[in-house]
Structures are given as C-alpha cells and as structure tokens.
Design a protein around this motif. Structure first.
Motif, PDB file in Angstrom:
ATOM      1  N   GLU A   1       0.829  -1.210   0.000  1.00 37.89           N
ATOM      2  CA  GLU A   1       0.000   0.000   0.000  1.00 37.89           C
ATOM      3  C   GLU A   1       0.865   1.261   0.000  1.00 37.89           C
ATOM      4  N   LEU A   2       1.993   1.224   0.704  1.00 35.63           N
ATOM      5  CA  LEU A   2       2.888   2.374   0.755  1.00 35.63           C
ATOM      6  C   LEU A   2       3.528   2.645  -0.607  1.00 35.63           C
ATOM      7  N   ALA A   3       3.644   1.576  -1.434  1.00 36.02           N
ATOM      8  CA  ALA A   3       4.275   1.720  -2.750  1.00 36.02           C
ATOM      9  C   ALA A   3       3.266   1.948  -3.868  1.00 36.02           C
ATOM     10  N   ASP A   4       1.960   1.963  -3.525  1.00 33.55           N
ATOM     11  CA  ASP A   4       0.898   2.100  -4.526  1.00 33.55           C
ATOM     12  C   ASP A   4       0.423   3.558  -4.602  1.00 33.55           C
TER      13      ASP A   4
ATOM     14  N   GLU B   1      -2.005   4.831  -5.971  1.00 33.99           N
ATOM     15  CA  GLU B   1      -3.462   4.941  -5.909  1.00 33.99           C
ATOM     16  C   GLU B   1      -4.008   4.751  -4.497  1.00 33.99           C
ATOM     17  N   HIS B   2      -3.147   4.361  -3.569  1.00 30.51           N
ATOM     18  CA  HIS B   2      -3.616   4.064  -2.211  1.00 30.51           C
ATOM     19  C   HIS B   2      -3.413   5.267  -1.281  1.00 30.51           C
ATOM     20  N   GLU B   3      -4.316   5.403  -0.328  1.00 27.62           N
ATOM     21  CA  GLU B   3      -4.222   6.554   0.598  1.00 27.62           C
ATOM     22  C   GLU B   3      -2.972   6.504   1.472  1.00 27.62           C
ATOM     23  N   TYR B   4      -2.375   5.307   1.611  1.00 24.52           N
ATOM     24  CA  TYR B   4      -1.172   5.196   2.439  1.00 24.52           C
ATOM     25  C   TYR B   4       0.111   5.410   1.622  1.00 24.52           C
ATOM     26  N   TYR B   5      -0.029   5.781   0.357  1.00 26.77           N
ATOM     27  CA  TYR B   5       1.137   5.907  -0.532  1.00 26.77           C
ATOM     28  C   TYR B   5       2.192   6.828   0.069  1.00 26.77           C
ATOM     29  N   LEU B   6       3.430   6.336   0.054  1.00 21.75           N
ATOM     30  CA  LEU B   6       4.559   7.106   0.572  1.00 21.75           C
ATOM     31  C   LEU B   6       5.368   7.617  -0.625  1.00 21.75           C
ATOM     32  N   ASP B   7       5.253   8.900  -0.920  1.00 19.76           N
ATOM     33  CA  ASP B   7       5.902   9.500  -2.089  1.00 19.76           C
ATOM     34  C   ASP B   7       7.425   9.540  -1.868  1.00 19.76           C
TER      35      ASP B   7
ATOM     36  N   ASP C   1      -1.955   1.452  14.396  1.00 18.33           N
ATOM     37  CA  ASP C   1      -3.298   1.583  13.819  1.00 18.33           C
ATOM     38  C   ASP C   1      -3.467   0.799  12.524  1.00 18.33           C
ATOM     39  N   TYR C   2      -2.383   0.674  11.758  1.00 19.87           N
ATOM     40  CA  TYR C   2      -2.465  -0.088  10.509  1.00 19.87           C
ATOM     41  C   TYR C   2      -2.909  -1.531  10.762  1.00 19.87           C
ATOM     42  N   TYR C   3      -2.576  -2.055  11.935  1.00 19.17           N
ATOM     43  CA  TYR C   3      -2.860  -3.463  12.267  1.00 19.17           C
ATOM     44  C   TYR C   3      -4.222  -3.600  12.943  1.00 19.17           C
ATOM     45  N   THR C   4      -4.457  -2.745  13.923  1.00 20.45           N
ATOM     46  CA  THR C   4      -5.700  -2.877  14.685  1.00 20.45           C
ATOM     47  C   THR C   4      -6.927  -2.575  13.829  1.00 20.45           C
TER      48      THR C   4
END
Length: 567
Positions: A59-62, A64-70, A91-94
């Motif tokens: 998700e961090l590498a996508d 299109e995802h809200e978690y994208y890390l530029d 929070d990512y886990y819970t």
C-alpha cells in the motif's frame, strides 16, 4: 472443503503430531497440551502480523492508495527508514483486527534467539536490556508483550514456560517444529488452518490424557450435530461448562455455512452471536479465550475461572441458545450449594450425581423462547433414584422436553459411558424462531430419535458421524418442528429411528425418556415365506445344529478317553 485442501490438512496434522509426540516424553499430556497450543497461538498471531506488514508495504508503494509514501526528495536510506517507521504504526494493524505485536513477541525474534537462551543471554526488550535466563523465559516474555499491547488478551495467555521441567534444547526443537506450520494457503484462510490444527491437537490430547483430558473436549461431530439441530443464527449463546469453547466455534461456522456470510452483520459490523461461557479449570479457561481471540470473536467468560454451581459468572443472563457437555455423573458437586437454591425449580438434584443440576442451571438461564441442548449419560433418561425420577417427571409435565436423541457408543475419547442429548425449550407454541423458521404448535409432544445405529468406526476404538448422519437427524428434527419438508425430508414416524410421542404416552412409560421405548424395532424386510413354512425351516435347522453339537461332544469325550481322562 475439496480433496486437495483435506490432503493438505491431513498431511499437516500427521507431520505435527508425529514430531510433537517425540518431544513430550518429559511432560505429561496436560502440560504439553498448553505448551504446544500456546506456541501455536504465538506463531499464528505473528504470521498474521507479518502478512499485514506485507500488505502495508504494498500500500505504501501504490500511488493509488491513501497510504502511498511518495519517494520524491528522499534518498534510498531515508525511504527505507520512513517505510520501517510506518510499518511500526499500531493503527495499521488494529484497523484490520490484527493483533499488534511488539518486536520481542514476533516469531522471528523468538526463533532466532531461542538457541542463545538455552544458557543465558541479554536481549533488548521494550527498548531496554533484559537478561533472559532460559528458552521458557524467552517465550514468557513474548507472551507478556502480547498481553501488554492487546488488552483483550490480558490474563488469557498461559505464561508458565519458565516453570516447565523440560530440556531447554527440546523446547527449541518444539519452536522449530511449530515454525513449519504454514498459515497461508492458496484457498484456505489462516483462521481455518489454525482452527483445524487446534481441533486436531485438542482431540489427540484428549486421547492422551484419558478421562481427565477428555472432559474438556467434545468430539467435533457431536458438537456439529447439536449446533445443526439448535441453529444458533443470532442471539445470546451460553455454555456453562465450555471447556475449550467448541460450541462457540461451531456456532460461528454454522452461521457462515447457512447464512452464506461471516458471523458478523455486514451492516452493523456487530457479531450476530453474543458469546457467554464459564469454566472452572484455569488453563482451559485461558485456552477457550485464545480460541475465541484467534477467530476475532468477542466473548464474555466472566471475571475469572469459577465453579458454575457456587460462583455463577452470569447471574442475570437469559440466553437464546444454551449448549453444553458437562462432566458425566459428577459426584460431590454440591459443596457450598444451598439445598433451596432457586435453580432447583423442578427438584433438588442428588449429591451423588450432577446431571440434573447442570440441566436445571441451564434452564434458569434460558430466555422465554430459548432452546437448550446438553449431553448427559444415558442414566439420566431412566434413573429413579434419589429424586431423579421426580425431576424428570416435572420436566415432562411442564412440557419443557422437546427432543431426546440416543447416541451410539464409542463416540468419546474419554469414556465408554453411553450418552444421549436432551433438547429443551421454554416455548413449544407456534412462532417464528431465530432461524426464521415458522414452527408449528408442538405442545404436549416430544420427539424421540434413536441414532444408535448411525456412524462408522473411524479406527479400532472410536466411532464418528458422517455429514449424512448429522443431516439425517437434524432434518427429521426440523421437519417435525415445522410440519413441513426440510431438505426434501417430511416428518413421519419411522420404526427403529424416530417417534413423536404425546405426554400421555410418556406418562404410561413412567416418564422414562429412552428413545428405544418409543421408536420400537425397525421393520424387517419380508422375504415372502409364509410363517408356518419359515417356522418349520428354522426348527429343522435347529435340529441339525443340536445333532452336530452332540456329535462334537461325543468326539471330544473319545479323544479325552484316549488321553486317559474319563468323563
């Protein structure tokens, strides 16, 4: 479940048990059970954590995802540091119902450091140096970290590995063995794999422990039969002798099978069943809680392990479904229990047998439209000693008994005592139940099912039910309750199998509830031979056998005489 999935699970259980069996020589089965299952729990939650970590990375590498890390403006080292920091965000886990694990509770940390801990080693735990004195101490530290960071597991995990009298090298072997359990599969989800491993180990340990271990384990096929008959689609589910929580697990599976969706309402995101249980044995109470936690089920098992008789953990509960397999014919159960306890509405149970104490305790917690099912020894259906006959009479005359099922022998790992299932309800009137079935008015009727001829021998000592056996009993029960065909089955009395009896008929049998008294014998196939001819044939055959017997007797006397023995 398809053939490839079954093959995968059978290979897994065979490999695990054969290897584990070699490691348990220094511990009795009861201790080893909790040692193994506790580690399996750590492996499962750690694998779930790792799988979620992989998802977060993606998700961090996508873009299109809200978690994208530029990555713009960041060096490779800075990007790696940013990703590492993000992967540690709880929070990512819970948010995905995955248990958050501190570093010391992750399987890789445990497996990598276990060989070092055989002697003694200093490790960084929760950011501080800590001396770990043994492999058991290392495992306990991992469990403490899981409990600390997951409040719902507080007091649930069995942190006693330091006290185990076991070769520490053997404990490392056990860790390496459990490391081979794959909680990922192309078509099976991790909870299904874990659930299968848990159920398999519980069954094997019940066999190993004998009577004591088996009292906490109900064979899966019997649990499934009861759940299929009582149909806990939604509402409050209670087990006052819950053991490892098998009835709750099967209730969840029942909802998934029949409702075509998970046991959580997709609109409200609330669990369809509210789980209440009680257990006296502390380690078994912990095991049941772990069993619920790994499946993401909310539960209320009371403040502590306690006796159902003297410290009821749910005094105000009125449950929609109650299911239990209490210890059979339990003696001296009434220490500290008042003879005038309000639960004994239908008669005071004898001190020498708790069967009707369990039954009435459950009735006291049953909702007005509730249903309950419990396994009891066959003696409960006919005994007239020490007030038991009077209690049974009162249950019948108050129209609480709905169905009696006689079970075949050799179903249990821990006892050869023949058993039966009692189904009771507070309301036999016409209504719509929780399964949305329209029930007919069954007042004054009791269904008797004789299932003693069902099942197959799965090995030399144990019998089991097939899926078809379970369906045969459950469909007849539901067809009787509704007055309509269920899965193509319409109800009618079947000689040797089922009979709908009136309270008047039961009264004539002195309130004995043994199904065999009511269903009679199965009709034998007619071979077309007239009775007189058949009788003559049988008489001739008997005469031939008598003659053969006399001939053999004379031959034996002759041989003995030749040896010098006179008769």
């Amino acid at each position: 479940m398809n053939e490839l999935e079954q093959q995968f699970l059978h290979q897994l259980e065979s490999k695990l048990w054969n290897a584990a069996d070699k490691l348990r020589a220094t511990l009795d089965a009861a201790q080893y059970k909790h040692a193994v299952l506790g580690l399996i729990f750590v492996k499962y939650v750690s694998d779930a954590f790792s799988m979620r970590q992989d998802e977060i990375k993606a998700e961090l590498a996508d873009p299109e995802h809200e978690y994208y890390l530029d990555p713009d403006g960041l060096s490779a080292d800075e990007l790696a540091a940013e990703i590492a920091a993000e992967l540690e965000q709880r929070d990512y886990y819970t948010e995905q119902n995955v248990f958050w694990l501190p570093p010391e509770s992750r399987w890789s940390f445990l497996q990598n450091n276990a060989p070092l801990a055989i002697g003694s080693v200093e490790l960084t735990i929760a950011g501080k140096p800590k001396k770990i004195t043994s492999v058991g101490h290392l495992i306990d530290t991992a469990l403490e970290g899981i409990e600390r960071d997951n409040p719902k597991l507080k007091g649930v995990l069995n942190k006693t590995y330091s006290a185990l009298r076991i070769d520490q090298a053997k404990l490392v072997e056990l860790i390496n063995l459990i490391a081979t359990i794959p909680f990922n599969h192309k078509t099976l989800n991790s909870k299904d794999i874990l659930g299968h491993v848990y159920e398999y180990f519980l069954g094997q340990f019940a066999l190993s422990e004998g009577k004591k271990g088996g009292q906490f384990y109900t064979p899966a096929s019997i649990v499934t039969l009861i759940v299929e008959m009582i149909e806990p689609f939604e509402g409050r589910v209670y087990d006052p002798a819950m053991g490892s929580g098998g009835f709750f697990v099967q209730s969840e599976k029942f909802i998934e099978r029949h409702a075509g969706q998970h046991a959580v309402d997709p609109l409200t995101q609330k669990q369809k069943i509210s789980i209440y249980g009680q257990e006296y044995n502390h380690t078994t109470w912990q095991l049941a809680a772990m069993n619920m936690a790994i499946r993401g089920l909310d539960y209320d098992f009371g403040k502590e392990p306690a006796s159902t008789y003297t410290h009821d953990q749910h005094p105000d509960l009125r449950a929609d479904f109650i299911m239990a397999n209490p210890p059979f014919n339990m003696r001296e159960w009434n220490v500290g229990v008042d003879e005038n306890d309000p639960r004994w509405k239908y008669g005071t149970p004898p001190a020498g047998n708790a069967n009707f104490a369990w039954l009435q305790h459950m009735l006291s917690h049953l909702a007005p439209n509730g249903s309950q099912a419990l396994l009891l020894a066959n003696g409960s259906m006919s005994s007239t000693t020490n007030n038991e006959g009077e209690i049974r009479k009162n249950l019948v005359t108050n129209d609480l008994v709905e169905c009696m099922v006689a079970l075949p022998g050799q179903l249990f790992t821990n006892t050869q005592i023949p058993a039966c299932i009692w189904f009771l309800t507070n309301n036999k009137g016409a209504r719509t139940d929780k399964a949305n079935r329209k029930l007919r008015d069954r007042k004054g009727e009791v269904l008797f099912i004789d299932a003693r001829n069902l099942g197959y021998m799965k090995d030399r000592v144990l019998r089991d039910f097939t899926t078809e056996d379970i369906a045969k009993v459950a469909d007849v029960f539901h067809a009787w309750k509704t007055g309509e065909a269920v899965n193509g089955v319409s109800y009618e009395d079947q000689a040797g199998f089922c009979k709908s009896a009136t309270l008047e008929e039961i009264t004539k049998h002195d309130f004995v509830l043994t199904p065999g008294r009511y269903v009679g014998a199965a009709d034998e196939a007619d071979d077309g031979m007239p009775f007189a001819e058949k009788m003559a044939s049988l008489t001739d055959k008997l005469s031939e056998q008598f003659a053969e017997s006399a001939k053999l007797e004379a031959e034996i006397k002759k041989n003995l005489a030749g040896l010098g023995y006179g008769i």
